[in-house]
Write an enzyme that holds these catalytic residues in place. Structure first.
Site, PDB file in Angstrom:
ATOM      1  N   GLY A  42       7.076  -7.843  62.352  1.00 21.96           N
ATOM      2  CA  GLY A  42       8.356  -7.180  62.086  1.00 21.96           C
ATOM      3  C   GLY A  42       8.414  -6.475  60.748  1.00 21.96           C
ATOM      4  O   GLY A  42       9.491  -6.054  60.322  1.00 21.96           O
ATOM      5  N   SER A  44       6.572  -3.700  59.972  1.00 24.36           N
ATOM      6  CA  SER A  44       6.262  -2.271  60.036  1.00 24.36           C
ATOM      7  C   SER A  44       6.529  -1.720  61.427  1.00 24.36           C
ATOM      8  O   SER A  44       6.743  -2.470  62.373  1.00 24.36           O
ATOM      9  CB  SER A  44       4.794  -2.015  59.645  1.00 24.36           C
ATOM     10  OG  SER A  44       3.938  -2.416  60.699  1.00 24.36           O
ATOM     11  N   ILE A  46       7.530  -0.282  64.948  1.00 27.86           N
ATOM     12  CA  ILE A  46       8.584  -0.582  65.905  1.00 27.86           C
ATOM     13  C   ILE A  46       9.221  -1.937  65.585  1.00 27.86           C
ATOM     14  O   ILE A  46      10.424  -2.117  65.752  1.00 27.86           O
ATOM     15  CB  ILE A  46       7.999  -0.641  67.335  1.00 27.86           C
ATOM     16  CG1 ILE A  46       7.241   0.638  67.671  1.00 27.86           C
ATOM     17  CG2 ILE A  46       9.083  -0.869  68.358  1.00 27.86           C
ATOM     18  CD1 ILE A  46       6.367   0.509  68.905  1.00 27.86           C
ATOM     19  N   ASP A  93      -0.259 -15.372  60.777  1.00 27.23           N
ATOM     20  CA  ASP A  93      -1.421 -14.553  61.121  1.00 27.23           C
ATOM     21  C   ASP A  93      -1.835 -14.908  62.546  1.00 27.23           C
ATOM     22  O   ASP A  93      -2.374 -15.980  62.799  1.00 27.23           O
ATOM     23  CB  ASP A  93      -2.575 -14.816  60.142  1.00 27.23           C
ATOM     24  CG  ASP A  93      -3.732 -13.876  60.408  1.00 27.23           C
ATOM     25  OD1 ASP A  93      -3.682 -13.132  61.420  1.00 27.23           O
ATOM     26  OD2 ASP A  93      -4.691 -13.868  59.614  1.00 27.23           O
ATOM     27  N   LEU A  94      -1.574 -13.981  63.453  1.00 29.30           N
ATOM     28  CA  LEU A  94      -1.759 -14.289  64.874  1.00 29.30           C
ATOM     29  C   LEU A  94      -3.209 -14.410  65.304  1.00 29.30           C
ATOM     30  O   LEU A  94      -3.492 -14.951  66.369  1.00 29.30           O
ATOM     31  CB  LEU A  94      -1.058 -13.227  65.723  1.00 29.30           C
ATOM     32  CG  LEU A  94       0.442 -13.477  65.787  1.00 29.30           C
ATOM     33  CD1 LEU A  94       1.187 -12.194  66.034  1.00 29.30           C
ATOM     34  CD2 LEU A  94       0.773 -14.513  66.847  1.00 29.30           C
ATOM     35  N   ASN A 120       5.683  -8.913  69.211  1.00 29.52           N
ATOM     36  CA  ASN A 120       5.524  -7.485  68.937  1.00 29.52           C
ATOM     37  C   ASN A 120       4.240  -7.130  68.189  1.00 29.52           C
ATOM     38  O   ASN A 120       3.728  -6.028  68.334  1.00 29.52           O
ATOM     39  CB  ASN A 120       6.739  -7.006  68.129  1.00 29.52           C
ATOM     40  CG  ASN A 120       6.528  -5.662  67.470  1.00 29.52           C
ATOM     41  OD1 ASN A 120       6.739  -4.621  68.072  1.00 29.52           O
ATOM     42  ND2 ASN A 120       6.086  -5.665  66.218  1.00 29.52           N
ATOM     43  N   SER A 175       2.068  -2.362  76.969  1.00 29.85           N
ATOM     44  CA  SER A 175       1.859  -0.936  76.789  1.00 29.85           C
ATOM     45  C   SER A 175       1.465  -0.335  78.118  1.00 29.85           C
ATOM     46  O   SER A 175       0.905  -1.013  78.986  1.00 29.85           O
ATOM     47  CB  SER A 175       0.748  -0.682  75.775  1.00 29.85           C
ATOM     48  OG  SER A 175       0.398   0.687  75.800  1.00 29.85           O
ATOM     49  N   TYR A 197     -18.550  -4.052  75.138  1.00 31.22           N
ATOM     50  CA  TYR A 197     -17.223  -3.878  74.513  1.00 31.22           C
ATOM     51  C   TYR A 197     -16.802  -2.413  74.471  1.00 31.22           C
ATOM     52  O   TYR A 197     -17.581  -1.548  74.103  1.00 31.22           O
ATOM     53  CB  TYR A 197     -17.262  -4.430  73.084  1.00 31.22           C
ATOM     54  CG  TYR A 197     -15.954  -4.317  72.317  1.00 31.22           C
ATOM     55  CD1 TYR A 197     -14.908  -5.194  72.561  1.00 31.22           C
ATOM     56  CD2 TYR A 197     -15.770  -3.334  71.337  1.00 31.22           C
ATOM     57  CE1 TYR A 197     -13.717  -5.105  71.856  1.00 31.22           C
ATOM     58  CE2 TYR A 197     -14.580  -3.242  70.624  1.00 31.22           C
ATOM     59  CZ  TYR A 197     -13.553  -4.131  70.888  1.00 31.22           C
ATOM     60  OH  TYR A 197     -12.378  -4.044  70.186  1.00 31.22           O
TER      61      TYR A 197
HETATM   62  N1  NAP Z   1       2.997   2.817  68.787  1.00 31.81           N
HETATM   63  C1  NAP Z   1       2.763   2.999  70.070  1.00 31.81           C
HETATM   64  O1  NAP Z   1       2.610   4.119  70.527  1.00 31.81           O
HETATM   65  C2  NAP Z   1       2.706   1.818  71.002  1.00 31.81           C
HETATM   66  C3  NAP Z   1       2.514   2.079  72.358  1.00 31.81           C
HETATM   67  C4  NAP Z   1       2.453   1.001  73.245  1.00 31.81           C
HETATM   68  C5  NAP Z   1       2.580  -0.286  72.763  1.00 31.81           C
HETATM   69  N2  NAP Z   1       2.748  -0.516  71.446  1.00 31.81           N
HETATM   70  C6  NAP Z   1       2.853  -1.905  70.991  1.00 31.81           C
HETATM   71  O2  NAP Z   1       3.943  -2.059  70.120  1.00 31.81           O
HETATM   72  C7  NAP Z   1       3.692  -3.133  69.220  1.00 31.81           C
HETATM   73  C8  NAP Z   1       4.063  -2.711  67.805  1.00 31.81           C
HETATM   74  O3  NAP Z   1       3.230  -1.663  67.402  1.00 31.81           O
HETATM   75  P1  NAP Z   1       3.584  -0.563  66.311  1.00 31.81           P
HETATM   76  O4  NAP Z   1       3.305   0.750  66.943  1.00 31.81           O
HETATM   77  O5  NAP Z   1       4.896  -0.824  65.720  1.00 31.81           O
HETATM   78  O6  NAP Z   1       2.400  -0.797  65.259  1.00 31.81           O
HETATM   79  P2  NAP Z   1       2.372  -1.369  63.763  1.00 31.81           P
HETATM   80  O7  NAP Z   1       3.338  -0.644  62.902  1.00 31.81           O
HETATM   81  O8  NAP Z   1       0.942  -1.387  63.370  1.00 31.81           O
HETATM   82  O9  NAP Z   1       2.934  -2.830  63.975  1.00 31.81           O
HETATM   83  C9  NAP Z   1       2.133  -3.884  64.363  1.00 31.81           C
HETATM   84  C10 NAP Z   1       2.437  -5.043  63.450  1.00 31.81           C
HETATM   85  O10 NAP Z   1       1.629  -6.144  63.853  1.00 31.81           O
HETATM   86  C11 NAP Z   1       1.124  -6.745  62.707  1.00 31.81           C
HETATM   87  N3  NAP Z   1      -0.089  -7.494  62.952  1.00 31.81           N
HETATM   88  C12 NAP Z   1      -1.304  -7.027  63.319  1.00 31.81           C
HETATM   89  N4  NAP Z   1      -2.180  -8.041  63.395  1.00 31.81           N
HETATM   90  C13 NAP Z   1      -1.504  -9.163  63.063  1.00 31.81           C
HETATM   91  C14 NAP Z   1      -1.864 -10.526  62.923  1.00 31.81           C
HETATM   92  N5  NAP Z   1      -3.117 -10.953  63.139  1.00 31.81           N
HETATM   93  N6  NAP Z   1      -0.912 -11.408  62.560  1.00 31.81           N
HETATM   94  C15 NAP Z   1       0.345 -11.004  62.316  1.00 31.81           C
HETATM   95  N7  NAP Z   1       0.737  -9.738  62.414  1.00 31.81           N
HETATM   96  C16 NAP Z   1      -0.176  -8.820  62.772  1.00 31.81           C
HETATM   97  C17 NAP Z   1       0.878  -5.617  61.754  1.00 31.81           C
HETATM   98  O11 NAP Z   1       0.787  -6.132  60.452  1.00 31.81           O
HETATM   99  P3  NAP Z   1      -0.193  -5.473  59.343  1.00 31.81           P
HETATM  100  O12 NAP Z   1       0.602  -4.388  58.726  1.00 31.81           O
HETATM  101  O13 NAP Z   1      -0.490  -6.601  58.418  1.00 31.81           O
HETATM  102  O14 NAP Z   1      -1.400  -4.979  60.069  1.00 31.81           O
HETATM  103  C18 NAP Z   1       2.105  -4.755  61.981  1.00 31.81           C
HETATM  104  O15 NAP Z   1       3.188  -5.184  61.192  1.00 31.81           O
HETATM  105  C19 NAP Z   1       2.230  -3.510  69.415  1.00 31.81           C
HETATM  106  O16 NAP Z   1       2.153  -4.690  70.188  1.00 31.81           O
HETATM  107  C20 NAP Z   1       1.657  -2.348  70.197  1.00 31.81           C
HETATM  108  O17 NAP Z   1       0.594  -2.739  71.035  1.00 31.81           O
HETATM  109  C21 NAP Z   1       2.822   0.517  70.551  1.00 31.81           C
END
Ligand code: NAP
Ligand code: NAG
Ligand code: NAG
Ligand code: NAG
Ligand code: NAG
Length: 323
Positions: A42, A44, A46, A93-94, A120, A175, A197
């Protein structure tokens, strides 16, 4: 086709909302002052916008983040709007099962209720990497950490729903990419295979797992007669730090597909719709896109696969815990 048409035009669907709807619009007029929510990631993108808008609707928001500096900044940003907003930040930390367990211990120790859990946080398209528990990073972060988190918080959510008579809600950020995965859906036998992979398919696999998980959980909760729903959402395509491993590709694609991209306030709308909207009372095991119910892929609707993933995830967690 209808999906694409309304996405581009922003035309509203049956719910009265559409791709152009923002998180504030979808939650307008809702007083959620009796609710407590945890939002993973939460700090950064969305997740931050979701936290901001839930707090605006008076929810007590817990931002669960791995980076406490960005979490502090996120909290400050929300307090700028209203210095009495209820926002707390906690370390999570997930990709570490140990961290998930200690987060839950710390949260339980606060003695707060829990009405809403928003799974999220996520990583996308990262190069092959193993988590500290020895599990492929996208599966570990996007699915397995959330799987354990949800299971450990479930009793608290059940107690809250029972004591307050208010429905609990679990929302998984899946997604549209869940449709682009490995042939077998989830590579149960080769989850850590580096040779085969694909950074894109591994992301799709983890997002398919999010959907399967929410569906299987929904079935289990209904069976138990618990007043908690579990749904999945696709937020849309939004430029956020998520794109850090693919920013060149994404910026290139955006030139040709600009009409399907959303801004962050629009990106948080479907999550806030699923978390707060009264019209979704009792609705569970569904998938939402642009604030409307949508049909996920055949694999995502496969009950057997959902059950298999549930057992597989439990087995992985037990293995790690024994080591
Ligand atoms: N943006 C899109 O177009 C899109 C499309 C489909 C689905 N989604 C989904 O929407 C969700 C939010 O994405 P977003 O676009 O808002 O991206 P984002 O700004 O990168 O947000 C993801 C958040 O997850 C955190 N995170 C990553 N790894 C983590 C861990 N090991 N432990 C705890 N927190 C962790 C990140 O923290 P850090 O800053 O520390 O890395 C960041 O705050 C995701 O699940 C993504 O798959 C996004
Ligand atoms: C989705 O929800 C289930 C519970 O339904 C959880 O175990 C799963 O890992 C979640 N994943 C995410 C990130 O949404
Ligand atoms: C919040 O809870 C109190 C006490 O149970 C109740 O009186 C009040 O109506 C609730 N507020 C909302 C907005 O539901
Ligand atoms: C500020 O937040 C508090 C706590 O949620 C709420 O009670 C209050 O009404 C909010 N103030 C405004 C102006 O929205
Ligand atoms: C479940 O929650 C809804 C919405 O908060 C409520 O109207 C309903 O009475 C609850 N049902 C039970 C069995 O507690």
């Amino acid at each position: 086709m209808v999906g694409i048409f309304s996405l581009v035009t922003g035309m509203a669907g049956p719910s009265g909302f559409g791709s152009a709807t923002t998180a504030e619009q979808v939650s307008e007029g809702i007083d959620a002052s009796n609710l407590t929510a945890i939002i993973t990631g939460g700090a950064s993108g969305i997740g931050l916008e979701t936290a901001r808008v839930l707090a605006l609707r008076k929810v007590h928001v817990i931002i669960a983040a791995r980076n406490m500096n960005s979490a502090k900044e996120a909290k400050q940003l929300i307090l700028q709007d209203n210095e009495s907003a209820r926002v707390d930040i906690m370390k999570l930390d997930l990709c570490s099962l140990k961290s998930v367990r200690s987060f839950v211990e710390n949260f339980i120790a606060l003695g707060l209720p829990l009405n809403i859990l928003i799974n999220n946080a996520g990583v996308m398209f990262c190069p092959f990497q193993l988590s500290e528990d020895g599990i492929e990073m996208q599966f570990a972060t996007n699915h397995l950490g959330h799987f354990l988190l949800t299971n450990l918080l479930l009793d608290k959510m059940k107690q809250t729903a029972k004591a307050t008579g208010i429905e609990g809600r679990i929302i998984n950020l899946s997604s549209i990419a869940h449709t682009y995965t490995y042939e077998e859906g989830v590579r149960f036998d080769d989850i850590n295979d580096q040779i085969g992979y694909s950074d894109k398919k591994a992301y799709g696999q983890s997002k398919l797992a999010n959907l399967l998980h929410a569906n299987e959980l929904s079935r289990r909760l209904q069976e138990e007669g618990v007043n908690i729903t579990a749904n999945s959402v696709h937020p849309g395509v939004i430029m956020t730090p998520l794109m850090r491993h693919s920013s060149f590709l994404m910026n290139f694609l955006k030139m040709f597909t600009f009409y399907i991209w959303k801004n962050v306030p629009q990106g948080a709308a479907t999550t806030c719709y699923a978390a707060l909207h009264p019209s979704l009372k009792g609705v569970t095991g569904k998938y939402f896109l642009d604030c409307n119910e949508f049909e996920p892929s055949a694999l995502a609707s496969n009950e057997l696969l959902g059950k298999k993933l549930w057992d597989f995830s439990n087995k992985l967690i037990n293995q790690v815990s024994k080591e």
